[in-house]
Scaffold this active site. Structure first.
Site, PDB file in Angstrom:
ATOM      1  N   VAL A 241      54.832  15.503  24.819  1.00 35.80           N
ATOM      2  CA  VAL A 241      53.482  15.318  24.302  1.00 35.80           C
ATOM      3  C   VAL A 241      52.460  15.209  25.427  1.00 35.80           C
ATOM      4  CG1 VAL A 241      52.012  13.612  23.131  1.00 35.80           C
ATOM      5  CG2 VAL A 241      54.167  14.327  22.097  1.00 35.80           C
TER       6      VAL A 241
ATOM      7  N   ASP B 299      53.362   9.205  35.206  1.00 39.07           N
ATOM      8  CA  ASP B 299      54.656   8.993  34.552  1.00 39.07           C
ATOM      9  C   ASP B 299      55.454   8.025  35.405  1.00 39.07           C
ATOM     10  OD1 ASP B 299      56.369  10.865  32.276  1.00 39.07           O
ATOM     11  OD2 ASP B 299      57.493   9.470  33.559  1.00 39.07           O
TER      12      ASP B 299
ATOM     13  N   ARG C  27      60.369  13.046  37.247  1.00 42.06           N
ATOM     14  CA  ARG C  27      59.529  13.903  36.403  1.00 42.06           C
ATOM     15  C   ARG C  27      58.274  14.353  37.167  1.00 42.06           C
ATOM     16  NH1 ARG C  27      58.917  17.721  32.693  1.00 42.06           N
ATOM     17  NH2 ARG C  27      57.250  17.357  31.186  1.00 42.06           N
TER      18      ARG C  27
ATOM     19  N   THR D 154      58.742   6.411  21.444  1.00 42.83           N
ATOM     20  CA  THR D 154      58.873   5.330  20.462  1.00 42.83           C
ATOM     21  C   THR D 154      60.187   5.551  19.701  1.00 42.83           C
ATOM     22  OG1 THR D 154      57.380   6.651  19.084  1.00 42.83           O
ATOM     23  CG2 THR D 154      56.440   4.696  20.116  1.00 42.83           C
TER      24      THR D 154
ATOM     25  N   THR E 162      53.878   7.890  18.223  1.00 38.13           N
ATOM     26  CA  THR E 162      54.007   7.662  16.782  1.00 38.13           C
ATOM     27  C   THR E 162      54.447   6.221  16.530  1.00 38.13           C
ATOM     28  OG1 THR E 162      54.669   9.958  16.581  1.00 38.13           O
ATOM     29  CG2 THR E 162      55.117   8.529  14.692  1.00 38.13           C
TER      30      THR E 162
ATOM     31  N   CYS F  70      61.559  12.847  16.403  1.00 39.57           N
ATOM     32  CA  CYS F  70      60.485  12.496  15.450  1.00 39.57           C
ATOM     33  C   CYS F  70      60.974  12.302  14.018  1.00 39.57           C
ATOM     34  CB  CYS F  70      59.417  13.587  15.479  1.00 39.57           C
ATOM     35  SG  CYS F  70      58.535  13.639  17.040  1.00 39.57           S
TER      36      CYS F  70
ATOM     37  N   ARG G 175      67.646  15.634  22.325  1.00 38.35           N
ATOM     38  CA  ARG G 175      67.439  14.241  21.919  1.00 38.35           C
ATOM     39  C   ARG G 175      67.858  14.030  20.462  1.00 38.35           C
ATOM     40  NH1 ARG G 175      61.336  13.273  23.434  1.00 38.35           N
ATOM     41  NH2 ARG G 175      61.232  15.347  22.534  1.00 38.35           N
TER      42      ARG G 175
HETATM   43  N1  LIG Z   1      58.179  15.551  21.089  1.00 39.43           N
HETATM   44  C1  LIG Z   1      57.378  15.873  20.118  1.00 39.43           C
HETATM   45  O1  LIG Z   1      57.336  17.001  19.720  1.00 39.43           O
HETATM   46  C2  LIG Z   1      56.442  14.860  19.494  1.00 39.43           C
HETATM   47  C3  LIG Z   1      55.557  15.312  18.515  1.00 39.43           C
HETATM   48  C4  LIG Z   1      54.668  14.420  17.968  1.00 39.43           C
HETATM   49  C5  LIG Z   1      54.689  13.092  18.361  1.00 39.43           C
HETATM   50  N2  LIG Z   1      55.583  12.664  19.306  1.00 39.43           N
HETATM   51  C6  LIG Z   1      55.533  11.273  19.699  1.00 39.43           C
HETATM   52  O2  LIG Z   1      54.923  11.212  20.992  1.00 39.43           O
HETATM   53  C7  LIG Z   1      55.496  10.161  21.767  1.00 39.43           C
HETATM   54  C8  LIG Z   1      56.030  10.716  23.079  1.00 39.43           C
HETATM   55  O3  LIG Z   1      57.068  11.607  22.777  1.00 39.43           O
HETATM   56  P1  LIG Z   1      57.599  12.684  23.824  1.00 39.43           P
HETATM   57  O4  LIG Z   1      58.417  13.639  23.025  1.00 39.43           O
HETATM   58  O5  LIG Z   1      56.502  13.222  24.648  1.00 39.43           O
HETATM   59  O6  LIG Z   1      58.543  11.767  24.718  1.00 39.43           O
HETATM   60  P2  LIG Z   1      59.267  12.204  26.092  1.00 39.43           P
HETATM   61  O7  LIG Z   1      60.491  11.392  26.173  1.00 39.43           O
HETATM   62  O8  LIG Z   1      59.348  13.682  26.194  1.00 39.43           O
HETATM   63  O9  LIG Z   1      58.241  11.759  27.220  1.00 39.43           O
HETATM   64  C9  LIG Z   1      57.828  10.473  27.432  1.00 39.43           C
HETATM   65  C10 LIG Z   1      57.492  10.313  28.901  1.00 39.43           C
HETATM   66  O10 LIG Z   1      56.966   8.999  29.061  1.00 39.43           O
HETATM   67  C11 LIG Z   1      57.455   8.486  30.286  1.00 39.43           C
HETATM   68  N3  LIG Z   1      57.343   7.039  30.246  1.00 39.43           N
HETATM   69  C12 LIG Z   1      58.135   6.143  29.615  1.00 39.43           C
HETATM   70  N4  LIG Z   1      57.679   4.899  29.797  1.00 39.43           N
HETATM   71  C13 LIG Z   1      56.562   5.014  30.587  1.00 39.43           C
HETATM   72  C14 LIG Z   1      55.663   4.091  31.127  1.00 39.43           C
HETATM   73  N5  LIG Z   1      55.784   2.792  30.897  1.00 39.43           N
HETATM   74  N6  LIG Z   1      54.644   4.548  31.883  1.00 39.43           N
HETATM   75  C15 LIG Z   1      54.506   5.864  32.139  1.00 39.43           C
HETATM   76  N7  LIG Z   1      55.343   6.800  31.653  1.00 39.43           N
HETATM   77  C16 LIG Z   1      56.357   6.370  30.872  1.00 39.43           C
HETATM   78  C17 LIG Z   1      58.869   9.015  30.393  1.00 39.43           C
HETATM   79  O11 LIG Z   1      59.328   9.000  31.731  1.00 39.43           O
HETATM   80  C18 LIG Z   1      58.698  10.421  29.824  1.00 39.43           C
HETATM   81  O12 LIG Z   1      58.443  11.380  30.836  1.00 39.43           O
HETATM   82  C19 LIG Z   1      56.545   9.521  20.869  1.00 39.43           C
HETATM   83  O13 LIG Z   1      55.967   8.448  20.170  1.00 39.43           O
HETATM   84  C20 LIG Z   1      56.882  10.620  19.896  1.00 39.43           C
HETATM   85  O14 LIG Z   1      57.365  10.120  18.665  1.00 39.43           O
HETATM   86  C21 LIG Z   1      56.451  13.524  19.876  1.00 39.43           C
END
Ligand SMILES: NC(=O)c1ccc[n+]([C@@H]2O[C@H](COP(=O)([O-])OP(=O)(O)OC[C@H]3O[C@@H](n4cnc5c(N)ncnc54)[C@H](O)[C@@H]3O)[C@@H](O)[C@H]2O)c1
Length: 435
Positions: free
Chosen positions: A20, A38, A43, A88, A123, A263, A335
C-alpha cells in the site's frame, strides 16, 4: 489553519512502504515532497537500489521518483502530514493485532508539531484512528488532538497485481477530524487521482466503509463455497451451475476458492471484534469466515475421496502435485495463503504432496511455511494426481504432453479448483474433476 494547498504543498511522510505505502508514496511524490519511511532497513535498501520485491513497481519508476526513502525515523521530522500504511494482521486467536499501528503512531507522535495531520490508511475497525491512535499521539507528543494536531482516515483499496485499479484510478475515500482537514486531505489525495475523491461524513464512517467492503466480499465467496459443497454432493460442477446462474442480470459473479491474503480473510475479524465489543454477535460474518477457512481441508478431502474411489481406502496413498501456492493468481504474494491448509490435510490423510508455483519466491516459502517449492515442471513427477489450486495463467496453457508427462503417461486424477481446464477434453485414462 493549513496553508493554501495550491500555493504551498505539504511535505508528506508515508510510514510503511509495503504493497500500500510504496505506490502511494510514488504517486504523491509526483505532486509534492514525500519522505517514505519504513522500519525495515532491508526494504529501504532494496527500494534505493531500484528494486521492489512486491513487484508493484519497476526500477525506472523507483529511479525517477523524488520520494526520499529512509529507515531513520528522524527523517520524518520536517513533515507536516503523516500517512500510516502499516500491517494490521490478526493473532493466533483471530483477534486484531494493532501492534504495528501503535508502534508507527508512537513514531509519528515523537515528531508531531502544532498544525500537523496524522492519517491512518491501514484497515481497522471503526474507532481505531480516534480512540487508539489519537490517544497515543497525545500521550507521546504532549499535544492536544483536534486543537494542536488533527486526524484523518483514508482506506486503501488497491489490489496486489491489479494494474487496472491503482492509486491513480481508484475513487479514494477521505475523512478528517474537521471539514477543513477533510478538504485539505481531499486536495492531497485528489492530486494523485485527478480529484476522484469521496469525502466521508466522518472518520468512523470511512473506517467502517473499508471494513464492510472486505467483509462483504468474504461473505459472497463463502456463500459460493457453501453452495459448491452442496452441488458437489449432487455430483454437479459448481462452475457449470454458476455459468448458468450468471446469465441472470443481477446474479453476482463470485466463484469458489480459497480466501487467503492480507485483507479478505483477515479484515472481517476486525469487524467481528468491533461488533462483539458492542455486544452484537456477528453471525453472518463469522459463519462466512468459518466456511472460507475450511475450504483448504474441503479440497484435500475431495481429492482424497476421488483417490479412494479409484483405488481403495486401504490402498497406497497418492502422490499429489499441487499447482499454485500464492494467495491468488499471477502474483508472488504468499501472505496467509490457504494452500498450506490443503497441504496439511492431504499429508494428514497420508498422501505425499509436492507443490509448484512459478511466481512465489521459493526461499520465502521455505522460510515462512517450511514448504519446498518446485519452480519448474520439467522433469517433475510422475504423480497420481494434479490439483490446480491457484489459477496462474501458465497453467491454462499447459500442453496435453505436460499433463501426460506429469502423470507418468498412465493417466490419473486431474482436480480443478478454479475450473480452468473445464473446456479441455481429457482422454478416458484421466479422471477429471472440476469443483
Ligand atoms: N495489500 C493490499 O493490497 C491492501 C489493500 C488494501 C488495504 N490494505 C491494508 O493496508 C495496510 C498495509 O498493508 P500492506 O499490504 O501494504 O502491508 P505490507 O506488509 O506489504 O507493508 C507494510 C510495511 O510497513 C512496514 N512497517 C511495519 N511496521 C512499521 C513501523 N512501525 N514503521 C514503519 N514501517 C513499518 C513493514 O516493514 C512493511 O514494509 C494493512 O492494514 C492492510 O490491511 C492492504
Amino acid at each position: 489553519m493549513f496553508p493554501d494547498f495550491q500555493k504551498q504543498k505539504p511535505h508528506v511522510a508515508v510510514v510503511g512502504l509495503g504493497y500500500v505505502g510504496l505506490p502511494l508514496a510514488l504517486g504523491l511524490a509526483k505532486h509534492m515532497p514525500v519522505t517514505g519511511f519504513d522500519i525495515s532497513a532491508r526494504r529501504v535498501q532494496e527500494l534505493k537500489r531500484g528494486e521492489d520485491s512486491n513487484r508493484e513497481t519497476d526500477a525506472a519508476e523507483l529511479r525517477a521518483t523524488s520520494c526520499r526513502f529512509t529507515s531513520d525515523e528522524n527523517d520524518i521530522g520536517d513533515c507536516s502530514v503523516f500517512i500510516v500504511t502499516v500491517p494490521t494482521p490478526i493473532d493466533a486467536h483471530n483477534e486484531p493485532d494493532l501492534t504495528a499501528v501503535r508502534q508507527a503512531t508512537a513514531q509519528v507522535g515523537r515528531h508531531l508539531k502544532k498544525g500537523d495531520i496524522y492519517v491512518l490508511e491501514s484497515t481497522v475497525y471503526p474507532g481505531v484512528t480516534e480512540d487508539v491512535c489519537g490517544k497515543i499521539l497525545e500521550d507521546v507528543s504532549g499535544l492536544k488532538c483536534g486543537v494542536d494536531f488533527f486526524l484523518g482516515y483514508s482506506p486503501e483499496r488497491i489490489n496486489p497485481g491489479d494494474t487496472e485499479h491503482t492509486v491513480e484510478t481508484i475513487t479514494k475515500v477521505v475523512s478528517g477530524q474537521t471539514s477543513v482537514v477533510t478538504e485539505f486531505l481531499a486536495a492531497i489525495y485528489g492530486s494523485v487521482n485527478r480529484g476522484n475523491v469521496f469525502k466521508a461524513t466522518n472518520i468512523k464512517v470511512a473506517e467502517a466503509s473499508k471494513a464492510i467492503e472486505n467483509a462483504q466480499r468474504d461473505i459472497n465467496v463463502a456463500f459460493i463455497n457453501e453452495i459448491t459443497m452442496v452441488l458437489n454432493k449432487l455430483g454437479l460442477c459448481s462452475h457449470d451451475v454458476l455459468d448458468a446462474a450468471r446469465t441472470k442480470w443481477n446474479f453476482l459473479p463470485f466463484t469458489p476458492g480459497l480466501v487467503g491474503g492480507h485483507c479478505i480473510g483477515v479484515d472481517p475479524y476486525y469487524l467481528a471484534r468491533c461488533a462483539q465489543n458492542l455486544g452484537h454477535e456477528p453471525e453472518v460474518i463469522l459463519s462466512g469466515r468459518r466456511i472460507n477457512d475450511g475450504m483448504g481441508a474441503y479440497v484435500a478431502e475431495r481429492i482424497d475421496r476421488i483417490w479412494n474411489e479409484r483405488t481403495s481406502p486401504a490402498g497406497p496413498r497418492a502422490r499429489v502435485l499441487l499447482l499454485g501456492f500464492t494467495f491468488k493468481e499471477n502474483i508472488n504474494d504468499i501472505r496467509n495463503t490457504k494452500v498450506v491448509d490443503i497441504i496439511a490435510r492431504l499429508k494428514a490423510l497420508g498422501h505425499t504432496v509436492v507443490v509448484h508455483d512459478p511466481h512465489a519466491d521459493p526461499h520465502m516459502v521455505a522460510e515462512e511455511y517450511g514448504v519446498e517449492l518446485l519452480t519448474t515442471l520439467a522433469a517433475a513427477g510422475p504423480f497420481d494426481c494434479l490439483a490446480l489450486v491457484v489459477a496462474h495463467e501458465i497453467y491454462a496453457k499447459m500442453s496435453d504432453q505436460t499433463f501426460a508427462d506429469l502423470l507418468g503417461g498412465k493417466g490419473g486424477i486431474i482436480y480443478d479448483l478454479k475450473g480452468l481446464w473445464r473446456r479441455r477434453s481429457f482422454g478416458p485414462e484421466f479422471a477429471y474433476q472440476c469443483i
